[in-house]
Motif scaffolding. Structure first.
Motif, PDB file in Angstrom:
ATOM      1  N   SER A 496       0.817  -1.203   0.000  1.00 27.15           N
ATOM      2  CA  SER A 496       0.000   0.000   0.000  1.00 27.15           C
ATOM      3  C   SER A 496       0.852   1.255   0.000  1.00 27.15           C
ATOM      4  N   ASN A 497       1.947   1.229   0.767  1.00 24.00           N
ATOM      5  CA  ASN A 497       2.851   2.382   0.861  1.00 24.00           C
ATOM      6  C   ASN A 497       4.277   1.866   0.729  1.00 24.00           C
ATOM      7  N   SER A 498       4.855   2.045  -0.441  1.00 27.63           N
ATOM      8  CA  SER A 498       6.196   1.526  -0.710  1.00 27.63           C
ATOM      9  C   SER A 498       7.293   2.372  -0.082  1.00 27.63           C
ATOM     10  N   LYS A 499       6.928   3.506   0.543  1.00 27.90           N
ATOM     11  CA  LYS A 499       7.942   4.378   1.133  1.00 27.90           C
ATOM     12  C   LYS A 499       8.311   3.967   2.554  1.00 27.90           C
ATOM     13  N   ASP A 505       4.114  -1.527   6.614  1.00 22.87           N
ATOM     14  CA  ASP A 505       3.018  -1.452   5.651  1.00 22.87           C
ATOM     15  C   ASP A 505       2.007  -2.573   5.895  1.00 22.87           C
ATOM     16  N   ASN A 509      -1.340  -1.015   7.228  1.00 28.31           N
ATOM     17  CA  ASN A 509      -2.162  -0.727   6.053  1.00 28.31           C
ATOM     18  C   ASN A 509      -2.826  -1.967   5.457  1.00 28.31           C
TER      19      ASN A 509
END
Length: 788
Positions: A496-499, A505, A509
């Motif tokens: 969902s959030n690759s950062k 994550d 998420n």
């Protein structure tokens, strides 16, 4: 279907069309097979496709001059050499540097072959040039066969073979059957093609299945988005990978279990764990295997597994016998590796050391001797040589696991640094999140408050759980991931959030994934509380054959967490002081067990209820070898025996079910015998008919048409009647018809022609065929008149 005629010009045009179609299919098969390995293949394929269209449109109208074609070939050769040089010097992860020579040249040869296509397409071409291009196409398909392992490549390869065979047939007709430019030619019928093709394919399949290759094929690393479940040569955990896991029912290894008296053990737990490599270092979404330092770090708590000296003896025949504990519940496991599982062997968990020192495993050599395992300084057991599917075998001594997922006591805790297992990862947000989660678990009554407050002075202090509470905290966090319902098991791996870190994550998420995500999250949560733990890669589950043999499939691949927890041995009877402390590996598994078990069952369901065509194709075609052949034959034999035993049991039963089964078998037997009789009678008539009056001999079609015309009037030859006898028998009847003498004379002449062609081997010439056809038309019209 009647054959169609074609002129030489049209035949040659069809040959050109089939040739270009063959080139295109060969190039497409090669590009498909190695596009993931060589991304540079895309532009080359686009250029080649465009040039093929241009060359086909200009075929016979325009071509390059010889000097221009040679100049183009030189430029392509320089480009290919420059590209290979760039691959060598690009980076350490290029194909030429990651694969051994000459294996590394196989995928590199693909672009070179496509460049050869480009060089040859626009040159002035004769028939020899077309066969040179066909040779390049064949090499392209051969390269693709060594790289591809999917069904779509096979479809393209089969299309290529059909096109290539049709091209060859057209050229054969053009060269051999055309006597002059003005003659016409008949294309072969489908039945004629099958009469040659089917025997050749049958012999080829018999040779393929009876003589499999003896060496294992190599596989190249792939960037595919479809991930296979199970272990591989990497034996790694990388949470950065996304895609969909494809359950793989292939047998990873086979285990035969016997008790200490040599009798088969058939009560192995269905959720038996098979322990492989373990990991203690986590970096950027991946677990890395780094053995701990041999020299302990001063001031860090030391906890070790059973101290087993690493053997320096490297000869066969050392420690021929497994150590024994003399326990009545002791049993022996014999492992046979069946597919690629990496280079660290898998053993029944928990590993048991009978005398606290000797290694509980031995490798079995082909000559009947044994060889001891090696042990690294962190306690990992490994073979002294490469694991080869179908050949590597080893044996382990074990006892039933202690209760509550606790391992056997670990002795000599003094020479092993656990810092790598205890140090929290550089994820400060995860520390805060886990602290809040523990507060929630305490409030819910799932964790005693003293487990997180014992020795903690309050906010502002770094919380670190004391050793006596390791187990309670580990079980509470395990229960939250596995049973709270907040997290779900899935074979679809998404981000969902690759950062942020993949674990964060997952926890914050997506809250969905497979076992590696649950395991990593649990391990890092424990690390934030100062609890020493490690991640274990292995398998969970086994299929029993009922005779002591168990199959562990790739779809049973699993991972879990082992936590070091202290226990107190029983003290003396007077109870004045407690027994000495012991340390154990505690298995905690944060993966929802019901969902994981359902996924595993889906992966192996083909074995009991159907056929996995993907796995069958891989075993029987792509990776077919002697081991697969023997396993398939053995499995079919076992199934046949089991089916026959079940059939006899039902048939001989004294119940109503047995009575109905006997009635059904009797009816089926009667129908089968009647069908066999009718089929035999039909075949006999067909064979007799081929050798009798109506024999379908080449060149005698005119006689068959005569019989068909007469049959419409109700006149057919009697059984065993020759053509002349049949004509004589019709003479009195035909004389009574209008034009009877002429009809009778024509019927006799057709019979004479049949004898000439059938037995004299003198075929009708073109004029005779035309005249006979015209006269047969006349006979059909004459007999259809009302008076006749």
């Amino acid at each position: 279907m009647e054959a169609s005629a074609s002129s030489p010009r049209r035949l040659m045009r069809l040959f050109i069309v089939s040739s270009y179609l063959t080139y295109a299919l060969a190039a497409a098969a090669l590009v498909w097979s190695e596009f993931e390995l060589v991304p540079e293949l895309g532009p080359v394929a686009a250029v080649l496709g465009s040039l093929m269209i241009v060359a086909f449109a200009l075929e016979g109208r325009w071509s390059m001059s010889s000097w221009l074609a040679n100049l183009m070939g030189l430029a392509i050769a320089v480009s290919a050499g420059s590209w290979i040089y760039w691959q060598l010097n690009r980076s350490d992860d290029s194909l030429l540097n990651t694969l051994p020579f000459p294996t590394s040249m196989v995928p590199v040869a693909g672009p070179v072959m496509l460049m050869l296509f480009v060089a040859k397409l626009l040159r002035p071409k004769t028939i020899d040039d077309h066969w040179g291009l066909q040779l390049i196409a064949l090499v392209c398909v051969g390269l693709g066969c060594t790289l591809a392992d999917d069904f779509y490549f096979v479809l393209m390869m089969m299309a290529y073979l059909v096109s290539a065979l049709w091209c060859l047939a057209l050229f054969y007709l053009y060269r051999e059957r055309l006597g002059s430019a003005g003659d016409s030619v008949e294309f072969p019928r489908h039945r004629q093609v099958l009469n040659w093709t089917m025997p050749i394919l049958t012999l080829a399949l018999i040779g393929f299945f009876t003589m499999p290759r003896t060496e294992q094929i190599w596989q190249l690393p792939s960037k595919t988005r479809k991930l296979d479940s199970g272990q591989s040569d990497e034996q790694s955990i990388d949470l950065n990978r996304t895609g969909t896991l494809a359950l793989d029912p292939e047998v990873a290894f086979e285990v035969y279990v016997e008790d200490r008296h040599g009798e088969p053990k058939t009560d192995l737990p269905g959720d038996q764990r098979w322990r492989g490599p373990f990991f203690r270092t986590y970096r950027e979404g991946a677990w890395l295997r780094f053995p701990p330092p041999r020299v302990p770090t001063i001031g860090v708590a030391m906890i070790a597994t059973a101290t087993v000296p690493t053997s320096t003896e490297d000869t066969l025949g050392v420690n021929d016998n497994l150590p024994t504990s003399n326990r009545e519940d002791e049993f022996i496991l014999t492992f046979t590796v069946k597919s690629k599982i990496g280079q660290i062997p898998f053993l029944a968990a928990p590993i048991f050391y009978p005398d606290g020192q000797a290694l509980p495993v031995l490798q079995l050599q082909p000559n009947g001797r044994t060889r001891p395992f090696a042990q690294e300084n962190d306690g990992l057991l490994r073979l002294r040589e490469q694991i080869v599917p179908g050949k590597t075998r080893y044996r382990q001594v074990a006892v039933p696991a202690p209760p509550n997922n606790l391992g056997h006591p670990l002795r000599d805790i003094e020479n092993y640094d656990i810092a790598g297992r205890k140090t929290a990862p550089p994820l400060p947000n995860l520390k805060v999140w886990t602290d809040r989660l523990l507060e929630r678990l305490v409030a819910q009554g799932n964790l005693p408050r003293d487990a997180i407050e014992d020795g903690w002075e309050g906010p502002g202090q770094v919380r670190e759980v004391k050793a006596q509470h390791y187990e309670a905290v580990a079980r509470a966090l395990e229960g939250h991931l596995a049973r709270s319902g907040e997290y779900t098991y899935s074979l679809s791996l998404e981000r969902s959030n690759s950062k942020i870190d993949p674990v964060e994550d997952f926890l914050y998420n997506t809250k969905s994934g497979h076992c590696n995500r649950f395991t990593t999250a649990l391990a890092l949560m424990l690390r934030t509380q100062g609890i020493p733990c490690q991640v274990v890669l292995g398998y969970r589950g086994a299929d029993s054959r009922g005779d002591g043999h168990y199959d562990v499939r790739q779809c049973y691949a699993h991972s879990w967490v082992e936590v070091l927890v202290p226990q107190r041995e029983a003290g003396p009877a007077h109870g004045m002081f407690a027994g000495p402390p012991t340390w154990h590996w505690l298995v905690v598994d944060g993966t929802p067990s019901d969902a994981a078990a359902e996924a595993n069952a889906a992966g192996s369901r083909w074995w009991s209820a159907g056929i996995d065509w993907r796995r069958t194709f891989k075993d029987l075609i792509l990776n077919y070898n002697a081991d697969n052949r023997d396993e398939i034959i053995n499995n079919l034999w076992q199934r046949a025996k089991a089916g026959w035993a079940a059939f006899r049991r039902v048939l001989l039963a004294s119940s109503a079910e047995g009575f109905r089964a006997r009635i059904a078998v009797s009816l089926v037997s009667v129908v089968a015998m009647l069908s066999s009789f009718l089929l035999g009678r039909w075949l006999w008539k067909r064979v007799r008919g081929k050798s009798g009056v109506g024999a379908a001999m080449p060149g005698t079609e005119f006689h068959r048409r005569l019989l068909a015309i007469l049959a419409r009037r109700g006149w057919s030859p009697a059984k065993g009647q020759t053509p002349r006898e049949f004509a004589d028998s019709l003479s009195p009847v035909l004389h009574q018809r209008e034009q009877g003498d002429e009809i009778n004379q024509f019927v006799r002449s057709i019979s004479d022609l049949f004898y000439r062609v059938r037995f004299g081997q003198v075929a009708l010439d073109a004029n005779e065929r035309l005249e006979t056809t015209a006269r047969l038309d006349w006979l059909a019209a004459a007999l259809s008149k009302p008076g006749n």
